[in-house]
Design a protein around this motif. Structure first.
Motif, PDB file in Angstrom:
ATOM      1  N   GLN A  36      56.440   5.929 103.947  1.00 14.96           N
ATOM      2  CA  GLN A  36      55.227   5.628 104.986  1.00 14.96           C
ATOM      3  C   GLN A  36      54.376   4.403 104.444  1.00 14.96           C
ATOM      4  O   GLN A  36      54.111   4.184 103.389  1.00 14.96           O
ATOM      5  N   LEU A  37      53.990   3.715 105.532  1.00 16.52           N
ATOM      6  CA  LEU A  37      53.486   2.274 105.251  1.00 16.52           C
ATOM      7  C   LEU A  37      52.061   2.240 106.012  1.00 16.52           C
ATOM      8  O   LEU A  37      52.185   2.552 107.385  1.00 16.52           O
ATOM      9  N   ASN A  38      51.007   2.008 105.328  1.00 16.23           N
ATOM     10  CA  ASN A  38      49.566   1.664 105.885  1.00 16.23           C
ATOM     11  C   ASN A  38      49.245   0.240 105.503  1.00 16.23           C
ATOM     12  O   ASN A  38      48.622   0.147 104.418  1.00 16.23           O
ATOM     13  N   LYS A  39      49.329  -0.694 106.422  1.00 10.76           N
ATOM     14  CA  LYS A  39      49.190  -2.008 105.875  1.00 10.76           C
ATOM     15  C   LYS A  39      47.685  -2.263 105.820  1.00 10.76           C
ATOM     16  O   LYS A  39      46.927  -2.854 104.924  1.00 10.76           O
ATOM     17  N   ALA A  40      46.859  -1.791 106.803  1.00 13.78           N
ATOM     18  CA  ALA A  40      45.477  -1.798 106.682  1.00 13.78           C
ATOM     19  C   ALA A  40      44.784  -1.219 105.520  1.00 13.78           C
ATOM     20  O   ALA A  40      43.857  -1.858 104.713  1.00 13.78           O
ATOM     21  N   SER A  41      45.350  -0.175 104.890  1.00 17.86           N
ATOM     22  CA  SER A  41      44.876   0.435 103.752  1.00 17.86           C
ATOM     23  C   SER A  41      45.656  -0.063 102.530  1.00 17.86           C
ATOM     24  O   SER A  41      45.399   0.425 101.306  1.00 17.86           O
ATOM     25  N   GLN A  42      46.946  -0.812 102.743  1.00 14.69           N
ATOM     26  CA  GLN A  42      47.499  -1.568 101.550  1.00 14.69           C
ATOM     27  C   GLN A  42      48.102  -0.334 100.761  1.00 14.69           C
ATOM     28  O   GLN A  42      48.142  -0.418  99.505  1.00 14.69           O
ATOM     29  N   TYR A  43      48.941   0.496 101.367  1.00 17.15           N
ATOM     30  CA  TYR A  43      49.207   1.864 100.883  1.00 17.15           C
ATOM     31  C   TYR A  43      50.739   2.140 101.323  1.00 17.15           C
ATOM     32  O   TYR A  43      51.179   2.277 102.669  1.00 17.15           O
ATOM     33  N   VAL A  44      51.723   2.416 100.522  1.00 21.63           N
ATOM     34  CA  VAL A  44      52.884   2.844 100.918  1.00 21.63           C
ATOM     35  C   VAL A  44      53.260   4.235  99.880  1.00 21.63           C
ATOM     36  O   VAL A  44      52.754   4.215  98.802  1.00 21.63           O
ATOM     37  N   SER A  45      54.111   5.151 100.508  1.00 19.88           N
ATOM     38  CA  SER A  45      54.153   6.315  99.844  1.00 19.88           C
ATOM     39  C   SER A  45      55.622   6.811 100.200  1.00 19.88           C
ATOM     40  O   SER A  45      56.247   6.150 101.107  1.00 19.88           O
ATOM     41  N   LEU A  46      56.054   7.538  99.453  1.00 18.96           N
ATOM     42  CA  LEU A  46      57.493   8.014  99.200  1.00 18.96           C
ATOM     43  C   LEU A  46      57.365   9.694  99.324  1.00 18.96           C
ATOM     44  O   LEU A  46      56.939  10.055  98.486  1.00 18.96           O
ATOM     45  N   LEU A  47      57.848  10.465 100.340  1.00 15.87           N
ATOM     46  CA  LEU A  47      57.958  11.681 100.303  1.00 15.87           C
ATOM     47  C   LEU A  47      59.475  12.221 100.092  1.00 15.87           C
ATOM     48  O   LEU A  47      60.184  11.630 100.731  1.00 15.87           O
ATOM     49  N   ILE A  48      59.593  13.124  99.269  1.00 19.00           N
ATOM     50  CA  ILE A  48      60.960  13.481  98.931  1.00 19.00           C
ATOM     51  C   ILE A  48      60.880  15.099  99.221  1.00 19.00           C
ATOM     52  O   ILE A  48      60.270  15.922  98.858  1.00 19.00           O
ATOM     53  N   ARG A  49      61.718  15.419 100.230  1.00 14.98           N
ATOM     54  CA  ARG A  49      61.720  16.873 100.709  1.00 14.98           C
ATOM     55  C   ARG A  49      62.788  17.566 100.076  1.00 14.98           C
ATOM     56  O   ARG A  49      63.493  17.065  99.598  1.00 14.98           O
ATOM     57  N   ASP A  50      62.386  18.945 100.013  1.00 15.38           N
ATOM     58  CA  ASP A  50      63.518  19.889  99.075  1.00 15.38           C
ATOM     59  C   ASP A  50      64.005  19.140  97.926  1.00 15.38           C
ATOM     60  O   ASP A  50      65.037  18.758  97.778  1.00 15.38           O
ATOM     61  N   SER A  51      62.983  18.891  97.192  1.00 18.76           N
ATOM     62  CA  SER A  51      63.228  18.114  95.770  1.00 18.76           C
ATOM     63  C   SER A  51      64.406  18.959  94.871  1.00 18.76           C
ATOM     64  O   SER A  51      64.518  20.235  95.052  1.00 18.76           O
ATOM     65  N   GLN A  52      65.122  18.267  94.399  1.00 15.20           N
ATOM     66  CA  GLN A  52      66.374  18.734  93.535  1.00 15.20           C
ATOM     67  C   GLN A  52      66.090  18.202  92.023  1.00 15.20           C
ATOM     68  O   GLN A  52      65.559  17.110  91.866  1.00 15.20           O
ATOM     69  N   PRO A  53      66.518  19.010  90.988  1.00  9.46           N
ATOM     70  CA  PRO A  53      66.475  18.387  89.726  1.00  9.46           C
ATOM     71  C   PRO A  53      66.886  17.054  89.488  1.00  9.46           C
ATOM     72  O   PRO A  53      66.763  16.285  88.719  1.00  9.46           O
TER      73      PRO A  53
END
Lengths: 114, 114
Positions: free
Chosen positions: B64-81
């Motif tokens: 996810q990118l929000n240039k106005a807020s200068q913020y980028v994120s990564l979501l990992i669904r169904d996380s595995q070891p």
């Protein structure tokens, strides 16, 4: 699957000695990079190389460093007179194009300066 | 001084949960954004890149990118070891001639426990 290779995997040297780290980028890639990562710290960009010349370099890449593509396959990083603080993992990377292209990293060379 | 900030963690999540990793950057001129995964002692491996505001999904991963807020994120669904690793955020500024200088964050350590 093509991959970036680096030799040696480990290098131990005495302070003041010269070291050459070698990389073989992916064969159809045109852009080449060196990064370093001091243990426990972030990955730092050193230099990018395209068309047989340096494209960009960081403040870290001072006169003791040089890069070369001596033949059609190898890409080398030379550190002329190593210092203790040069101890780090050095990663080579390559990409097909600049800016937005995916870079593929090699496995790294762990350099230890004593 | 261009900065890329990440919470060092560790972020601990149970298997099957969503892991959310965040990154902020200081340079408004940044043009492209990358998430790498780095296992201990290994080289960074690209997971995703994003250039435009909004979400980009690839399998279990969403950037996810929000240039106005200068913020980028990564979501990992169904996380595995096997997702347990350090996740590096990298931001490329655009410079003239199509070259760029990437800046990396220190990385967030993710632990997925069974």
């Amino acid at each position: 699957e093509p991959e970036v290779t680096q030799t040696p995997s480990h290098q131990v040297t005495q302070m003041g000695q010269e070291v050459i780290l070698r990389c073989v980028p992916i064969s159809n890639h045109l852009y080449f990079y060196w990064y370093r990562q001091i243990l426990g710290q972030k990955v730092e960009f050193l230099v990018s190389f395209y068309n047989n010349e340096i494209s960009e370099k960081s403040e870290i890449f001072d006169d003791q460093f040089s890069v070369e593509r001596p033949d059609g396959s190898n890409f080398t990083l030379k550190i002329r007179s190593t210092k203790l603080e040069d101890s780090a993992m050095y990663f080579c990377a390559s990409s097909q194009g600049p800016t937005r292209e995916t870079q593929y990293f090699g496995p790294g060379t762990r350099l230890l300066v004593l | 001084q261009k900065e890329v900030e990440q919470n060092s963690g560790p972020l601990s999540v149970p298997e099957g949960a969503i892991a959310s990793l965040n990154c902020t950057y200081s340079d408004r001129g940044s043009q492209s954004f990358f998430w790498y995964r780095q296992y201990s002692g290994k080289s960074p491996e690209l997971i995703m890149f994003i250039y435009s505001n909004g979400d980009k999904e690839d399998g279990r991963f969403t950037a996810q990118l929000n240039k106005a807020s200068q913020y980028v994120s990564l979501l990992i669904r169904d996380s595995q070891p096997s997702d347990s690793a350090t996740y590096l955020c990298a931001v490329n500024e655009g410079v003239s001639g199509g070259s760029y200088i990437p800046t990396f964050g220190r990385g967030t350590s993710l632990i997925v426990h069974p």
